[in-house]
Enzyme design. Structure first.
Site, PDB file in Angstrom:
ATOM      1  N   GLU A  83      20.200  54.310  11.200  1.00  0.00           N
ATOM      2  CA  GLU A  83      19.669  53.335  12.037  1.00  0.00           C
ATOM      3  C   GLU A  83      19.763  51.926  11.949  1.00  0.00           C
ATOM      4  O   GLU A  83      19.732  51.492  10.843  1.00  0.00           O
ATOM      5  CB  GLU A  83      17.978  53.689  12.144  1.00  0.00           C
ATOM      6  CG  GLU A  83      17.419  53.080  13.423  1.00  0.00           C
ATOM      7  CD  GLU A  83      16.039  53.440  13.549  1.00  0.00           C
ATOM      8  OE1 GLU A  83      15.599  53.142  14.591  1.00  0.00           O
ATOM      9  OE2 GLU A  83      15.399  54.144  12.775  1.00  0.00           O
TER      10      GLU A  83
ATOM     11  N   GLU B 280      10.522  56.616  21.613  1.00  0.00           N
ATOM     12  CA  GLU B 280       9.923  56.292  20.331  1.00  0.00           C
ATOM     13  C   GLU B 280       8.432  55.438  20.581  1.00  0.00           C
ATOM     14  O   GLU B 280       8.643  54.334  20.082  1.00  0.00           O
ATOM     15  CB  GLU B 280      10.604  56.034  19.217  1.00  0.00           C
ATOM     16  CG  GLU B 280       9.810  55.856  17.878  1.00  0.00           C
ATOM     17  CD  GLU B 280      10.626  55.173  16.666  1.00  0.00           C
ATOM     18  OE1 GLU B 280      10.614  55.484  15.472  1.00  0.00           O
ATOM     19  OE2 GLU B 280      11.478  54.242  17.043  1.00  0.00           O
TER      20      GLU B 280
END
Length: 195
Positions: free
Chosen positions: A95, A190
């Site tokens: 990420e 998210e």
């Protein structure tokens, strides 16, 4: 399974489980925890793990670091992590984090270099619109740069809320870029809806 829901995993290693650390005991602890995590993921049927797996999260800038040396250790140990993950048929998503949360991979360009150097089929780039909003000049160009290395995408508004009409993230541009690279990977919302 019955509902057709696909689970994905997220993990932000803490300082004491950092594979980029110069302390061999910390790296050893990191791999011990990863092995336990992969075994639990196998039981849950989770085949994808994303996050700041290549270092630790959140960054503590009061602790001195050498980005170049940390990067080299991280690349070497991500290769090891990839081999371990492959035993469980797990794909890893590196990420890209904003500079306030991480220091090794802050842009898609850095992630492309990292994943290319790791050179393992189960190591991909993970982009997140929240972090991209802070660090990237263009959502579309970052996605196109990631290309076939993109393996996972987190989506949410600039303030980490769910997407909404009139929000600041250019969803059409992001969708167009995903179509351009023929993206077929996972997209996970998210949102942080509670403080």
């Amino acid at each position: 399974k019955e509902a057709g829901i696909l689970l994905t995993g997220g993990y932000g290693p803490d300082f004491y489980h950092n594979i980029a650390s110069e302390d061999p005991e910390i790296v050893k602890a990191a791999f011990e925890k990863l092995e336990i995590t992969f075994k639990r993921m196998e039981i849950a049927g989770i085949r994808q793990l994303g996050g700041g797996l290549y270092s630790y999260w959140p960054v503590d800038y009061t602790v001195p670091f050498d980005k170049k040396k940390d990067l080299e250790r991280s690349i070497a140990n991500t290769k090891r992590m990839a081999d371990l993950a492959a035993e469980y048929d797990i794909t890893l998503g590196m990420e890209v984090l904003n500079r306030f949360e991480g220091y090794l991979l802050n842009t898609c360009e850095e992630a492309v270099d990292f994943v290319t150097r790791v050179d393992k089929p189960n190591v991909k780039i993970m982009l997140d619109t929240f972090h991209m909003n802070i660090e990237e000049d263009s959502f579309k160009e970052a996605i196109k740069l990631a290309g076939n290395l993109l393996g996972h995408l987190h989506v949410g508004e600039a303030n980490r809320r769910p997407p909404f009409p009139g929000g600041r993230i250019p969803w059409e541009e992001i969708g167009e870029a995903l179509h351009e690279i023929n993206y077929t990977g996972t997209v996970v919302m998210e949102p942080f809806v509670r403080m």
